[in-house]
Motif scaffolding. Structure first.
Motif, PDB file in Angstrom:
ATOM      1  N   PRO A 116      20.709  25.054  15.569  1.00  0.00           N
ATOM      2  CA  PRO A 116      19.859  24.481  16.283  1.00  0.00           C
ATOM      3  C   PRO A 116      20.338  24.330  18.108  1.00  0.00           C
ATOM      4  N   LYS A 117      21.659  24.450  18.028  1.00  0.00           N
ATOM      5  CA  LYS A 117      22.592  24.437  19.293  1.00  0.00           C
ATOM      6  C   LYS A 117      22.795  25.587  19.816  1.00  0.00           C
ATOM      7  N   ALA A 118      22.384  26.802  19.265  1.00  0.00           N
ATOM      8  CA  ALA A 118      22.693  28.117  19.672  1.00  0.00           C
ATOM      9  C   ALA A 118      22.284  28.307  21.080  1.00  0.00           C
ATOM     10  N   ILE A 119      22.894  29.228  22.110  1.00  0.00           N
ATOM     11  CA  ILE A 119      22.957  29.430  23.427  1.00  0.00           C
ATOM     12  C   ILE A 119      23.300  30.783  23.687  1.00  0.00           C
ATOM     13  N   ASN A 120      22.400  31.338  24.381  1.00  0.00           N
ATOM     14  CA  ASN A 120      22.837  32.810  24.747  1.00  0.00           C
ATOM     15  C   ASN A 120      23.146  32.902  26.168  1.00  0.00           C
ATOM     16  N   ASN A 121      24.520  33.323  26.505  1.00  0.00           N
ATOM     17  CA  ASN A 121      25.161  33.061  27.901  1.00  0.00           C
ATOM     18  C   ASN A 121      25.472  34.358  28.507  1.00  0.00           C
TER      19      ASN A 121
ATOM     20  N   ALA B 204       0.907  -1.237   0.060  1.00  0.00           N
ATOM     21  CA  ALA B 204       0.028  -0.044  -0.049  1.00  0.00           C
ATOM     22  C   ALA B 204       0.981   1.229  -0.023  1.00  0.00           C
ATOM     23  N   PRO B 205       0.458   2.393  -0.686  1.00  0.00           N
ATOM     24  CA  PRO B 205       1.150   3.704  -0.573  1.00  0.00           C
ATOM     25  C   PRO B 205       1.338   4.105   0.534  1.00  0.00           C
ATOM     26  N   ALA B 206       2.481   4.471   1.055  1.00  0.00           N
ATOM     27  CA  ALA B 206       2.852   5.068   2.321  1.00  0.00           C
ATOM     28  C   ALA B 206       2.180   6.485   2.423  1.00  0.00           C
ATOM     29  N   GLY B 207       1.640   6.800   3.448  1.00  0.00           N
ATOM     30  CA  GLY B 207       0.946   8.160   3.628  1.00  0.00           C
ATOM     31  C   GLY B 207       1.737   9.074   4.425  1.00  0.00           C
ATOM     32  N   THR B 208       2.720   8.585   5.071  1.00  0.00           N
ATOM     33  CA  THR B 208       3.820   9.493   5.773  1.00  0.00           C
ATOM     34  C   THR B 208       4.693  10.403   5.064  1.00  0.00           C
ATOM     35  N   VAL B 209       4.161  11.672   5.372  1.00  0.00           N
ATOM     36  CA  VAL B 209       5.281  12.780   4.821  1.00  0.00           C
ATOM     37  C   VAL B 209       6.520  12.673   5.498  1.00  0.00           C
ATOM     38  N   THR B 210       7.663  12.857   4.665  1.00  0.00           N
ATOM     39  CA  THR B 210       8.861  12.998   5.179  1.00  0.00           C
ATOM     40  C   THR B 210       9.547  14.164   5.141  1.00  0.00           C
ATOM     41  N   TYR B 211      10.464  14.699   6.061  1.00  0.00           N
ATOM     42  CA  TYR B 211      10.843  15.967   5.999  1.00  0.00           C
ATOM     43  C   TYR B 211      12.415  15.789   6.059  1.00  0.00           C
ATOM     44  N   THR B 212      12.867  17.032   5.308  1.00  0.00           N
ATOM     45  CA  THR B 212      14.425  16.813   5.164  1.00  0.00           C
ATOM     46  C   THR B 212      15.074  17.201   6.469  1.00  0.00           C
ATOM     47  N   ASN B 213      16.176  16.910   6.863  1.00  0.00           N
ATOM     48  CA  ASN B 213      16.895  17.289   8.042  1.00  0.00           C
ATOM     49  C   ASN B 213      17.641  18.565   8.010  1.00  0.00           C
ATOM     50  N   ASP B 214      17.028  19.570   7.630  1.00  0.00           N
ATOM     51  CA  ASP B 214      17.676  20.860   7.774  1.00  0.00           C
ATOM     52  C   ASP B 214      16.374  21.907   8.134  1.00  0.00           C
ATOM     53  N   LEU B 215      16.826  23.234   7.933  1.00  0.00           N
ATOM     54  CA  LEU B 215      15.899  24.163   8.412  1.00  0.00           C
ATOM     55  C   LEU B 215      14.379  24.223   7.847  1.00  0.00           C
ATOM     56  N   ASP B 216      14.647  23.948   6.515  1.00  0.00           N
ATOM     57  CA  ASP B 216      13.342  24.070   5.574  1.00  0.00           C
ATOM     58  C   ASP B 216      12.503  23.005   6.104  1.00  0.00           C
TER      59      ASP B 216
ATOM     60  N   MET C 256      11.083  16.131  24.430  1.00  0.00           N
ATOM     61  CA  MET C 256      11.486  17.006  25.592  1.00  0.00           C
ATOM     62  C   MET C 256      12.705  17.752  25.576  1.00  0.00           C
ATOM     63  N   ASP C 257      13.582  17.095  24.527  1.00  0.00           N
ATOM     64  CA  ASP C 257      14.855  17.994  24.353  1.00  0.00           C
ATOM     65  C   ASP C 257      14.808  19.429  23.867  1.00  0.00           C
ATOM     66  N   ILE C 258      15.044  20.390  24.702  1.00  0.00           N
ATOM     67  CA  ILE C 258      14.920  21.940  24.126  1.00  0.00           C
ATOM     68  C   ILE C 258      15.905  22.287  22.867  1.00  0.00           C
ATOM     69  N   TYR C 259      16.875  21.659  22.509  1.00  0.00           N
ATOM     70  CA  TYR C 259      17.555  21.681  21.334  1.00  0.00           C
ATOM     71  C   TYR C 259      17.027  20.816  20.338  1.00  0.00           C
ATOM     72  N   ASP C 260      15.948  20.170  20.344  1.00  0.00           N
ATOM     73  CA  ASP C 260      15.435  19.433  19.254  1.00  0.00           C
ATOM     74  C   ASP C 260      14.635  20.443  18.213  1.00  0.00           C
ATOM     75  N   PRO C 261      15.098  20.624  17.199  1.00  0.00           N
ATOM     76  CA  PRO C 261      14.925  21.505  16.278  1.00  0.00           C
ATOM     77  C   PRO C 261      13.054  21.656  16.216  1.00  0.00           C
ATOM     78  N   VAL C 262      12.272  20.584  16.036  1.00  0.00           N
ATOM     79  CA  VAL C 262      10.966  20.559  15.825  1.00  0.00           C
ATOM     80  C   VAL C 262      10.247  20.959  17.230  1.00  0.00           C
ATOM     81  N   ALA C 263      10.646  20.578  18.091  1.00  0.00           N
ATOM     82  CA  ALA C 263      10.174  20.807  19.473  1.00  0.00           C
ATOM     83  C   ALA C 263      10.354  22.069  19.864  1.00  0.00           C
ATOM     84  N   ASN C 264      11.654  22.697  19.675  1.00  0.00           N
ATOM     85  CA  ASN C 264      11.968  24.093  19.984  1.00  0.00           C
ATOM     86  C   ASN C 264      10.932  25.245  19.086  1.00  0.00           C
ATOM     87  N   ILE C 265      10.856  24.834  18.049  1.00  0.00           N
ATOM     88  CA  ILE C 265      10.235  25.832  17.159  1.00  0.00           C
ATOM     89  C   ILE C 265       8.681  25.661  17.448  1.00  0.00           C
TER      90      ILE C 265
END
Length: 254
Positions: free
Chosen positions: A187-192, A141-153, A224-233
């Motif tokens: 995604p690993k930016a931090i303001n100190n 059966a055709p997959a219905g899951t959308v895949t995303y590139t591992n970059d900002l877009d 739950m990782d604050i540095y995870d790009p999708v979770a952070n956004i």
């Protein structure tokens, strides 16, 4: 008080009463038959006339049902998401059905819709279901899951898909603009060095969120990782929606 005069009951002609059964639309009706011995007796209504009087009219009900099934066209406005539109129009099947009905218009990513885009609401619900042949065991059966590139877009698009499921407003351009200002896409930016850092809660990740805000506005289904790009956004956009109405309304430090 007794009456002062006598009232006579007028005599009527000899009447013979009986009953006949008339079938109108499948229902049995008992109608009186009045026979008269004089020529002045009232004529009996025909069966067809009686049937027209008692038969229910089903046509209006069909007309109402047809009107409810008629699809409508909705024009997307700023801040809309498929989830918000589906809830507002009580779409059966939710935003997923709305996306399937308008996939040719929206494209491959359900999180990306633009003001002015015309969406048809109720298009599939009005049409009879089609019977499709079962796929053979050898045909996957055709997959219905959308895949995303591992970059900002890809991170932004995946976040928008999660936001659409939870009714969180925001657009690709609004998110991208704020990410470039806050972290330059790192995604690993931090303001100190700012006031938050001085308090022991430095801003982190793509949209520079502090830990307490991330925990308070974390969206289920993301890391739950604050540095995870999708979770952070997604958490940052959820916070911006609560405070400013949308991440699209943020043009500086927030």
């Amino acid at each position: 008080m007794p009456a002062t005069g006598n009232h006579r009951r007028r005599k009527s002609g000899s009447l013979t009463r009986g009953f006949i059964t008339v079938t109108a639309g499948g229902a049995a009706l008992a109608l009186p038959v009045i026979g008269a011995t004089t020529a002045s007796a009232a004529p009996v209504k025909s069966v067809a006339t009686v049937a027209k009087t008692v038969a229910p009219a089903a046509a209006p009900a069909k007309g109402i049902a047809a009107a409810k099934a008629t699809p409508s066209v909705y024009s997307v406005i700023a801040g809309d998401t498929l989830y918000k539109i589906a809830v507002g129009h009580a779409v059966s099947g939710g935003w997923q059905q709305l996306y399937q009905d308008n996939r040719e218009v929206i494209g491959a990513d359900p999180a990306v819709i633009h003001p002015g885009m015309k969406l048809t609401i109720g298009a599939k619900a009005a049409a009879p279901a089609e019977t499709k042949p079962a796929a053979s065991p050898s045909t996957p059966a055709p997959a219905g899951t959308v895949t995303y590139t591992n970059d900002l877009d890809g991170w932004i698009k995946e976040s928008l898909a999660v936001m659409a499921q939870h009714g969180i407003p925001g657009s690709y351009d609004g998110i991208h603009r704020n990410i470039i200002r806050e972290s330059s896409g790192n995604p690993k930016a931090i303001n100190n060095w700012d006031s938050n850092a001085a308090k022991g809660t430095p801003s982190k990740g793509l949209l520079q969120v502090i830990d307490p805000t991330f925990k308070a506005y974390h969206v289920s289904g993301t890391s739950m990782d604050i540095y995870d790009p999708v979770a952070n956004i997604t958490a940052a956009c959820n916070y911006a929606a609560a405070k400013y109405g949308s991440i699209d309304n943020v043009f500086g430090a927030y």
